[in-house]
Design a protein around this motif. Structure first.
Motif, mmCIF file in Angstrom:
data_model
loop_
_atom_site.group_PDB
_atom_site.id
_atom_site.type_symbol
_atom_site.label_atom_id
_atom_site.label_comp_id
_atom_site.label_asym_id
_atom_site.label_seq_id
_atom_site.Cartn_x
_atom_site.Cartn_y
_atom_site.Cartn_z
ATOM 1 N N ARG A 9 54.721 94.434 87.265
ATOM 2 C CA ARG A 9 55.374 94.255 85.933
ATOM 3 C C ARG A 9 55.648 93.180 85.063
ATOM 4 O O ARG A 9 55.602 92.872 84.035
ATOM 5 C CB ARG A 9 57.151 94.902 86.389
ATOM 6 C CG ARG A 9 57.932 94.934 85.032
ATOM 7 C CD ARG A 9 57.513 96.081 84.171
ATOM 8 N NE ARG A 9 58.433 96.114 83.096
ATOM 9 C CZ ARG A 9 58.268 96.850 82.156
ATOM 10 N NH1 ARG A 9 57.326 97.757 82.175
ATOM 11 N NH2 ARG A 9 59.161 97.021 81.197
ATOM 12 N N ASP A 17 57.399 98.558 75.183
ATOM 13 C CA ASP A 17 57.542 99.669 76.002
ATOM 14 C C ASP A 17 56.202 100.814 75.830
ATOM 15 O O ASP A 17 56.069 101.496 76.621
ATOM 16 C CB ASP A 17 58.907 100.449 75.577
ATOM 17 C CG ASP A 17 59.933 99.394 76.205
ATOM 18 O OD1 ASP A 17 59.740 98.632 77.131
ATOM 19 O OD2 ASP A 17 61.234 99.755 75.685
ATOM 20 N N SER A 18 56.291 101.030 74.459
ATOM 21 C CA SER A 18 54.985 101.947 74.095
ATOM 22 C C SER A 18 53.571 101.403 74.645
ATOM 23 O O SER A 18 52.986 102.271 75.080
ATOM 24 C CB SER A 18 54.879 101.994 72.667
ATOM 25 O OG SER A 18 54.009 103.098 72.216
ATOM 26 N N ASN A 47 53.109 99.218 77.061
ATOM 27 C CA ASN A 47 52.892 99.338 78.749
ATOM 28 C C ASN A 47 52.913 100.839 79.212
ATOM 29 O O ASN A 47 52.876 100.747 80.578
ATOM 30 C CB ASN A 47 54.278 98.488 79.353
ATOM 31 C CG ASN A 47 53.912 97.063 79.070
ATOM 32 O OD1 ASN A 47 53.066 96.480 78.910
ATOM 33 N ND2 ASN A 47 55.141 96.229 79.210
ATOM 34 N N ALA A 48 53.486 101.714 78.456
ATOM 35 C CA ALA A 48 53.337 102.993 79.143
ATOM 36 C C ALA A 48 52.057 103.406 79.318
ATOM 37 O O ALA A 48 51.880 104.415 80.136
ATOM 38 C CB ALA A 48 54.104 103.961 77.978
ATOM 39 N N ASN A 49 51.053 102.803 78.632
ATOM 40 C CA ASN A 49 49.419 103.256 78.744
ATOM 41 C C ASN A 49 48.914 102.151 79.803
ATOM 42 O O ASN A 49 47.729 102.166 79.675
ATOM 43 C CB ASN A 49 48.772 103.200 77.468
ATOM 44 C CG ASN A 49 49.554 104.352 76.519
ATOM 45 O OD1 ASN A 49 49.755 105.756 77.156
ATOM 46 N ND2 ASN A 49 49.962 104.252 75.378
#
Length: 376
Positions: free
Chosen positions: A272, A313-314, A316-318
C-alpha cells in the motif's frame, strides 16, 4: 515489385506462448524504466537490465519497453535503443516495444530500427505499435514537426500499411517507394550472394479504446490492451477485437494480451505504501506537474485534496497489490474475467529493488521455473 519469394509470414509461434508453472496464461513484463527521486536514468536502466535477466531466468515470456516523452520519471523515450541494450544482456526472452508510437516516426525509420534489432537478436523481437503520442500535445508537435496531431492518428492505418510494406519489402511496381528498402531487411536476400534471416518482427497493435482493437481484428494481428490505465474499456475492447477478427497469414484466431499494474511485496501494508507513491506520481502527471517517482515517505506526508484523493482511489483500484498470494489471486480473477491470452505485468514503484522483488514474488507464487543461464 512482387514480394520476394523468400519472405515468409510471421510464425504464429513467435506470437503465441505457453503458460509456465501454475500460471493460467503466459506472464510477461512491461517496463516503463521509471526513475525515482534521488536516482538517475542510469540507475533506472541498470535496473532494466537486471529485471530483463530476472524475467528471462524465471520464465516470463516477453519483455516490452514503452515509449514516453517529456516525463522526468520515465526514461523510456527511445525503445529501440533500450532494446538493443537489453538484447546484449539476454539470450532467450522476447524483447519488444509496448509500444512505439507510430505517428511520432517515419515508418521507414521504424522498419530500419526493428530490422536492426532483429539482426541483433534473431527470432526474439516484437514490434508493438500505438497511435497515441505517448506525451502531451506540445511535445508531440515537437516530435512530429506539425501541430496537426489528429491528422497523425487518423492516418494510422495508412502508416501501418506503409510500415508493413517496408518490413516485407513488397511495395508494388510503380509505387513511389518501390525502389526504397529497409535495411537490414528482405532486400539483402535478393542481392548477389545475399542471405537473410527468415524472421520478421511480429507486428502487434496496442490500444486503450476500440479503434486499435477493431483494426487489429480486421487485419488478423495480435492485440495488446492497456488495462493498467484504461480498465473500464478492457472487456469491451477485447470483445470488439474478437468479434472483428479475420484470420490472416499471421494468426488463424485472436490472441490478446493485457497490460496489468501489479505489485507484490512481503507485507500488504508495504504494498500500500509503495502504490501510494506511484499514485502521487500519476496525480502530478495528470495535473501538468510531471516529475520523478516520489518516495513512499513523501507520499505519506502529502496532503491530497478531495479531488486528488478520488483520483488516487480510482487509480489504485486497478492496481493488483499486496502479498504474493493476494496478487496471484487478483491476476487469476482478472484473467478469468477478461479471457486474456497473456498477462503483461508492470510494477511501478520508487525503488528498483522493490520492483525486482515484486517479480520474484510473483514468479514464486506461480511456481515459475528457474531456467539456467547458458554459459558464454
Amino acid at each position: 515489385m512482387a514480394a520476394p519469394d523468400h519472405t515468409t509470414p510471421t510464425d504464429p509461434d513467435e506470437i503465441r506462448a505457453e503458460a509456465k508453472g501454475t500460471a493460467p496464461v503466459p506472464l510477461s513484463v512491461l517496463d516503463l524504466v521509471t526513475v525515482g527521486a534521488g536516482r538517475t536514468a542510469s540507475d533506472a536502466l541498470r535496473t532494466s537490465v537486471t529485471l530483463s535477466r530476472l524475467a528471462e531466468d524465471r520464465g516470463f515470456h516477453r519483455y516490452w519497453v514503452a515509449e514516453h516523452h517529456s516525463m522526468p520519471g520515465v526514461a523510456s523515450t527511445s525503445p529501440a535503443v533500450i532494446l538493443a541494450h537489453l538484447a546484449a544482456h539476454t539470450t532467450r526472452i522476447r524483447l519488444g516495444s509496448g509500444g512505439v508510437m507510430l505517428p511520432n516516426h517515419a515508418p521507414l525509420v521504424i522498419a530500419e530500427q526493428f530490422g536492426t534489432l532483429e539482426a541483433m537478436a534473431p527470432g526474439r523481437i516484437d514490434l508493438g505499435l500505438g497511435r497515441a503520442p505517448g506525451t502531451d500535445g506540445p511535445t508531440a508537435a515537437a516530435l512530429r514537426r506539425t501541430d496537426r496531431l489528429n491528422e497523425g492518428a487518423d492516418d494510422f492505418p495508412q502508416q501501418l500499411a506503409e510500415l508493413t510494406r517496408f518490413l516485407d519489402d513488397d511495395f508494388p511496381d510503380g509505387h513511389p517507394y518501390a525502389r526504397i528498402h529497409a535495411v537490414p531487411g528482405p532486400i539483402q536476400a535478393t542481392s548477389p550472394g545475399g542471405v537473410q534471416s527468415p524472421h520478421r518482427p511480429p507486428v502487434w497493435l496496442l490500444g486503450s479504446s476500440g479503434f486499435s482493437a477493431r483494426l487489429a481484428g480486421v487485419l488478423g494481428l495480435p492485440f495488446a490492451f492497456a488495462h493498467h490505465f484504461s480498465a473500464q474499456n478492457t472487456v469491451p475492447a477485447l470483445d470488439l477485437y474478437r468479434e472483428s477478427f479475420q484470420p490472416s497469414a499471421v494468426l488463424d484466431s485472436p490472441y490478446a494480451l493485457i497490460g496489468v499494474s501489479a505489485l507484490a511485496t512481503d507485507d500488504e501494508k508495504e504494498a500500500r505504501r509503495q502504490i501510494m507513491a506511484a499514485a502521487l506520481n500519476m496525480v502530478r502527471l495528470r495535473t501538468g506537474r510531471p516529475g520523478l517517482v516520489p518516495t513512499p515517505e513523501e507520499a505519506e506526508a502529502y496532503e491530497f485534496s478531495p479531488m486528488e484523493r478520488e483520483f488516487v482511489d480510482s487509480w489504485n483500484a486497478n492496481v493488483i497489490h499486496g502479498t504474493a498470494d493476494e496478487v496471484r489471486s487478483g491476476l487469476d480473477d482478472l484473467q478469468k474475467r477478461t479471457g486474456a491470452d497473456e498477462l503483461m505485468l508492470t510494477s511501478n514503484a520508487h525503488s528498483g529493488d522493490v520492483r525486482l522483488r515484486s517479480y520474484e514474488l510473483i514468479a514464486d507464487a506461480y511456481q515459475l521455473p528457474t531456467i539456467g543461464r547458458p554459459q558464454v
